[in-house]
Design an enzyme around this catalytic site. Sequence first.
Site, PDB file in Angstrom:
ATOM      1  N   ARG A  75     -17.660  -3.676   9.286  1.00 52.25           N
ATOM      2  CA  ARG A  75     -16.308  -3.286   9.700  1.00 52.25           C
ATOM      3  C   ARG A  75     -16.327  -1.910  10.338  1.00 52.25           C
ATOM      4  NH1 ARG A  75     -12.481  -4.325   4.574  1.00 52.25           N
ATOM      5  NH2 ARG A  75     -11.594  -2.441   5.446  1.00 52.25           N
ATOM      6  N   ARG A 118     -22.461  -1.877   0.879  1.00 51.36           N
ATOM      7  CA  ARG A 118     -21.799  -3.054   1.460  1.00 51.36           C
ATOM      8  C   ARG A 118     -22.183  -3.173   2.943  1.00 51.36           C
ATOM      9  NH1 ARG A 118     -15.422  -3.723   0.382  1.00 51.36           N
ATOM     10  NH2 ARG A 118     -14.928  -2.648   2.309  1.00 51.36           N
ATOM     11  N   ARG A 163       0.826  -1.209   0.000  1.00 57.32           N
ATOM     12  CA  ARG A 163       0.000   0.000   0.000  1.00 57.32           C
ATOM     13  C   ARG A 163       0.859   1.257   0.000  1.00 57.32           C
ATOM     14  NH1 ARG A 163      -4.782  -2.374   2.392  1.00 57.32           N
ATOM     15  NH2 ARG A 163      -6.531  -0.993   2.634  1.00 57.32           N
TER      16      ARG A 163
END
Length: 195
Positions: free
Chosen positions: A139, A127, A88
């Site tokens: 999450r 989501r 990342r």
Amino acid sequence: MRLILLGPPGAGKGTQSTRITQKFGIPQLSTGDMLRAAVKAGTPIGLQAKAVMESGQLVSDSIVVGIVADRIAEPDAQKGFILDGFPRTVAQAEALDVMLAERNLSLDSIIELKVDENALLERIRKRAEETLAAGGTVRADDNPDAFVIRLKAYQEQTAPLSAYYAKKGQLRTVDGMASMDKVTDDILAVLHQTA
Ligand code: AMP
């Protein structure tokens, strides 16, 4: 086969990685999943990473490079793997190059899922809704505030990886706005050409 999937948060890297791993029988190495497991288990790494992850910022390079180095040394990763969410940062990509070179290994494909970043917030909302409807747990970083920070972290720290891999001639792109099945087919077509 050793593959990296790149793309912003919400681009579908996790979903596509799962599909590809099922097809090729290689493990999906998601640093996000590994870190979430560490947080859940309350390990020293988990304790360090928890607040950073919840805010949407990136965990330090040394922590993630360490967990990836350990993970790729495990027996199931010897026949290949898909890296989902790693590298990342350019420093992580350089560390990965060293790790692989030490083992005489190389990457077969680096595929970037190209998406319209304006559509991602809506995807993340959806989501979260779908997860809740299915009785799952959303999450902690799948909320609009953390998402904006995750997207900013991506733009500032992860997006430069496209140039890093393009310079090495290794980058392929796939339209991540297409249907999930079409994205999978397009990824498989790239793998067919490169792996
Ligand atoms: P993900 O599941 O890939 O969206 O990752 C969730 C969170 O875990 C990220 O927002 C970061 O806080 C952390 N994380 C996962 N992978 C990395 C990585 N390669 N480098 C730094 N932080 C990471």
